[in-house]
Design a protein around this motif. Structure first.
Motif, mmCIF file in Angstrom:
data_model
loop_
_atom_site.group_PDB
_atom_site.id
_atom_site.type_symbol
_atom_site.label_atom_id
_atom_site.label_comp_id
_atom_site.label_asym_id
_atom_site.label_seq_id
_atom_site.Cartn_x
_atom_site.Cartn_y
_atom_site.Cartn_z
ATOM 1 N N GLU A 80 -5.880 27.302 -36.224
ATOM 2 C CA GLU A 80 -4.939 26.879 -35.034
ATOM 3 C C GLU A 80 -5.832 25.635 -34.492
ATOM 4 O O GLU A 80 -5.440 24.563 -34.503
ATOM 5 C CB GLU A 80 -4.790 27.627 -33.914
ATOM 6 C CG GLU A 80 -3.386 26.808 -33.215
ATOM 7 C CD GLU A 80 -2.652 27.809 -32.055
ATOM 8 O OE1 GLU A 80 -2.232 27.461 -30.880
ATOM 9 O OE2 GLU A 80 -2.589 29.232 -32.364
ATOM 10 N N ARG B 14 -5.826 22.341 -36.784
ATOM 11 C CA ARG B 14 -4.545 21.657 -37.144
ATOM 12 C C ARG B 14 -4.511 20.374 -36.442
ATOM 13 O O ARG B 14 -5.469 20.033 -35.598
ATOM 14 C CB ARG B 14 -3.184 22.502 -36.364
ATOM 15 C CG ARG B 14 -3.188 23.708 -37.295
ATOM 16 C CD ARG B 14 -2.178 24.651 -36.464
ATOM 17 N NE ARG B 14 -0.949 23.696 -36.020
ATOM 18 C CZ ARG B 14 0.331 24.405 -35.382
ATOM 19 N NH1 ARG B 14 -0.050 25.426 -34.940
ATOM 20 N NH2 ARG B 14 1.241 23.747 -35.111
ATOM 21 N N VAL C 264 -5.574 28.549 -26.593
ATOM 22 C CA VAL C 264 -5.480 29.066 -27.930
ATOM 23 C C VAL C 264 -6.252 30.336 -27.991
ATOM 24 O O VAL C 264 -5.509 31.335 -28.833
ATOM 25 C CB VAL C 264 -6.298 28.263 -29.121
ATOM 26 C CG1 VAL C 264 -6.551 28.737 -30.257
ATOM 27 C CG2 VAL C 264 -5.674 26.757 -29.094
#
Length: 399
Positions: free
Chosen positions: A283, A286, A297
């Motif tokens: 993640e 990204r 996160v």
């Protein structure tokens, strides 16, 4: 009959690729018939008078082969005559129907197959496989000697579709699909470890069809471990995901749960943390990662303490989460900037939430080198691919 060898692309791993694209219209039918026969052994192929499109992508995975077929209607028939004439073609095929409809006939069974179902057929015995319309299949072609099944046990599972709603189908269908999609991306020893999961699932399936008790067998233990790992993946975001909760949800004892992971050389808690770290790492890499804080996160994937997450991330990957996000953003900007100017790239790559002190700790040369090293050597914790597997490389198609 010619084929196209490819090293791989972002969507396709290395292997052999057949396509009717570029083949003159008057030659497509012959070309496609030969491509199907070349991929699935000596078979009689019946296809429409006019072929519009079709692709076959076959890639090795250890001692097996993953094959994806996109085609219009066709029928393949394996006759006793063709079997007698074949040499070195002693394989079993595990096939998942991704789209379309199919009919498989073997061992006195005649079954219709729907999307999401998978089935097995043995190339050592006569069979007929019919696709009445456009379809896609994903198949694993296994050398027969790899199966620890007696002839009578193998006959129990051929031409008998397994639905994805069944416990075994729920594991085997997505696993087979992913395995075929990534075939060719692993060295042989890793491919063999991955294939072992399919073999264990087929062994348990044969035992169930025979009506035997699979409890306590090595194959059953392997299947149980895959179920537990799949459960963990579905609940990674739950901060209360503990060994006790996992054992209770999977109706096994805590002691047996520990034993399952001990056989893989790890512990339950280490596995959970490894999977959470991998999801956070993905993640943070990204393109839109700068819009979320590191703490957000980590919480999203079940970490309660941001400080603990940062320490665990650095221990696993050799850099902090901030450095990883920064270097990933830098690489994205390098590939997309129209000017290519280094000062523009560096400025654009710095997360909006980074302060001066943070930026000063992230010299781009160090961050870039670390990310390169990380990408090359970091293992991937994967719930369906054995213990750990190397990162997937996607080199460009050869000219």
């Amino acid at each position: 009959m010619s084929d196209v060898s490819v090293k791989g692309t972002g969507k396709q791993p290395a292997g052999i690729f057949y396509t009717t694209d570029g083949v003159p219209r008057q030659r497509r039918r012959t070309y496609w018939r030969d491509a199907v026969a070349h991929t699935f052994g000596a078979v009689d192929v019946k296809i429409a008078e006019e072929v519009f499109s079709g692709t076959i992508h076959a890639s090795p995975t250890g001692r097996t082969r993953g094959v994806t077929v996109d085609s219009e209607a066709l029928q393949t028939v394996r006759t006793p005559r063709l079997i007698a004439q074949s040499t070195g073609d002693d394989h079993v095929v595990v096939m998942l129907l991704s789209s379309g409809l199919a009919r498989v006939e073997q061992d006195a069974r005649d079954a219709y197959v729907e999307p999401g179902q998978l089935f097995v057929y043995d190339r050592a015995r006569p069979m007929r496989l019919t696709f009445p319309d456009t379809f896609q299949t994903k198949a694993l072609v296994l050398p027969r000697h790899l199966l620890s099944l007696r002839e009578s046990d193998l006959r129990r599972i051929t031409a008998s579709p397994l639905d994805s709603t069944t416990p075994l189908g729920d594991l085997l269908s997505p696993f087979l699909s992913r395995l075929v999609d990534t075939a060719g991306a692993y060295p042989q020893h890793v491919g063999d470890l991955i294939t072992r999961n399919v073999l264990d699932l087929l062994t348990v399936l044969a035992d169930e069809r025979r009506g035997g008790d699979t409890t306590g067998t090595p194959s059953a233990a392997r299947v149980q471990l895959m179920r537990v790992q799949a459960y963990i993946d579905r609940h990674l975001a739950d901060p209360d995901l503990t060994p006790e909760a996992i054992a209770r949800a999977n109706q096994i004892s805590l002691r047996y749960l520990y034993k399952l992971f001990q056989s893989e050389g790890t512990t339950v808690r280490r596995w959970i943390q490894g999977r959470r770290l991998e999801q956070c790492r993905r993640e943070l890499a990204r393109r839109d990662a700068a819009s979320r804080t590191i703490a957000a996160v980590s919480r999203r994937w079940g970490f309660v303490s941001a400080a603990h997450f940062s320490r665990a991330f650095r221990a696993a990957y050799g850099m902090s989460p901030v450095e990883w996000r920064y270097s990933a953003a830098l690489e994205h900007r390098t590939h997309t900037s129209p000017t290519g100017r280094l000062d523009v790239l560096l400025t654009a790559a710095i997360p909006a939430t980074a302060d001066d002190a943070t930026v000063s700790r992230m010299p781009h040369e160090r961050s870039w080198a670390r990310r390169r090293a990380l990408r090359d050597k970091t293992p991937r914790y994967d719930s369906v691919f054995s213990k750990v597997s190397p990162p997937i490389a996607h080199p460009r198609t050869s000219p």
